[in-house]
Motif scaffolding. Structure first.
Motif, mmCIF file in Angstrom:
data_model
loop_
_atom_site.group_PDB
_atom_site.id
_atom_site.type_symbol
_atom_site.label_atom_id
_atom_site.label_comp_id
_atom_site.label_asym_id
_atom_site.label_seq_id
_atom_site.Cartn_x
_atom_site.Cartn_y
_atom_site.Cartn_z
ATOM 1 N N ARG A 137 0.994 -1.155 -0.243
ATOM 2 C CA ARG A 137 0.024 0.017 -0.223
ATOM 3 C C ARG A 137 0.958 1.555 0.283
ATOM 4 O O ARG A 137 0.473 2.072 -0.692
ATOM 5 C CB ARG A 137 -1.080 0.043 1.025
ATOM 6 N N ALA A 138 1.855 1.106 0.594
ATOM 7 C CA ALA A 138 2.894 2.501 0.899
ATOM 8 C C ALA A 138 4.040 2.733 -0.361
ATOM 9 O O ALA A 138 4.667 3.782 -0.287
ATOM 10 C CB ALA A 138 4.164 2.045 1.810
ATOM 11 N N PHE A 139 3.548 1.582 -1.160
ATOM 12 C CA PHE A 139 4.579 1.519 -2.601
ATOM 13 C C PHE A 139 3.270 2.730 -4.282
ATOM 14 O O PHE A 139 3.786 3.276 -4.328
ATOM 15 C CB PHE A 139 4.976 0.574 -3.183
ATOM 16 N N ASN A 140 1.748 2.498 -2.789
ATOM 17 C CA ASN A 140 1.359 3.372 -4.604
ATOM 18 C C ASN A 140 1.565 4.690 -4.244
ATOM 19 O O ASN A 140 1.406 5.506 -5.337
ATOM 20 C CB ASN A 140 -0.428 3.022 -4.260
ATOM 21 N N TYR A 141 2.137 5.411 -2.723
ATOM 22 C CA TYR A 141 2.269 6.900 -2.632
ATOM 23 C C TYR A 141 3.113 7.517 -3.073
ATOM 24 O O TYR A 141 3.937 8.457 -3.084
ATOM 25 C CB TYR A 141 2.461 7.135 -0.774
ATOM 26 N N VAL A 142 4.746 6.231 -3.548
ATOM 27 C CA VAL A 142 5.638 6.853 -4.044
ATOM 28 C C VAL A 142 5.637 7.830 -5.052
ATOM 29 O O VAL A 142 6.316 8.969 -4.891
ATOM 30 C CB VAL A 142 6.572 5.480 -4.809
#
Length: 104
Positions: free
Chosen positions: A36-41
């Motif tokens: 999920r955090a990778f979506n905000y990169v």
């Protein structure tokens, strides 16, 4: 040293660090929170680039009405809130930037 050896060596030094993580990427399993955090990169990187380009000129923060980059970004932001067409947002931002550069 042979030129071809040097070129092939530079190619390997450039290519391998980029390819090896992709080679093993399908074997790695990331936790769901990291996925999920990778979506905000991309959003974070693009925001950092836009903020730096918009606000910092000549090594100082330019937060005033003479900053044509800031005005264009604000115009594009307002148009993006009202209109959901990316080409219109880009066009309005570019038009605002051109007018500010011509006017100021």
């Amino acid at each position: 040293m042979n030129h071809w050896t040097l070129i092939i060596g530079m190619m390997l030094v450039t290519f391998l660090p980029r390819y090896l993580p992709l080679l093993f990427a399908d074997k790695m399993v990331f936790p769901e929170w990291l996925e999920r955090a990778f979506n905000y990169v991309p959003i974070a990187v693009l925001s950092a680039i836009i903020a730096q380009t918009t606000l910092i000129h000549d090594g100082a923060v330019q937060f005033n009405w003479h900053n044509s980059h800031l005005i264009a970004a604000l115009v594009a932001f307002v148009v993006a809130l009202k209109c959901n067409k990316q080409l219109v947002v880009i066009g309005c931002g570019l038009l605002a930037f051109a007018l500010m550069r011509w006017w100021g």
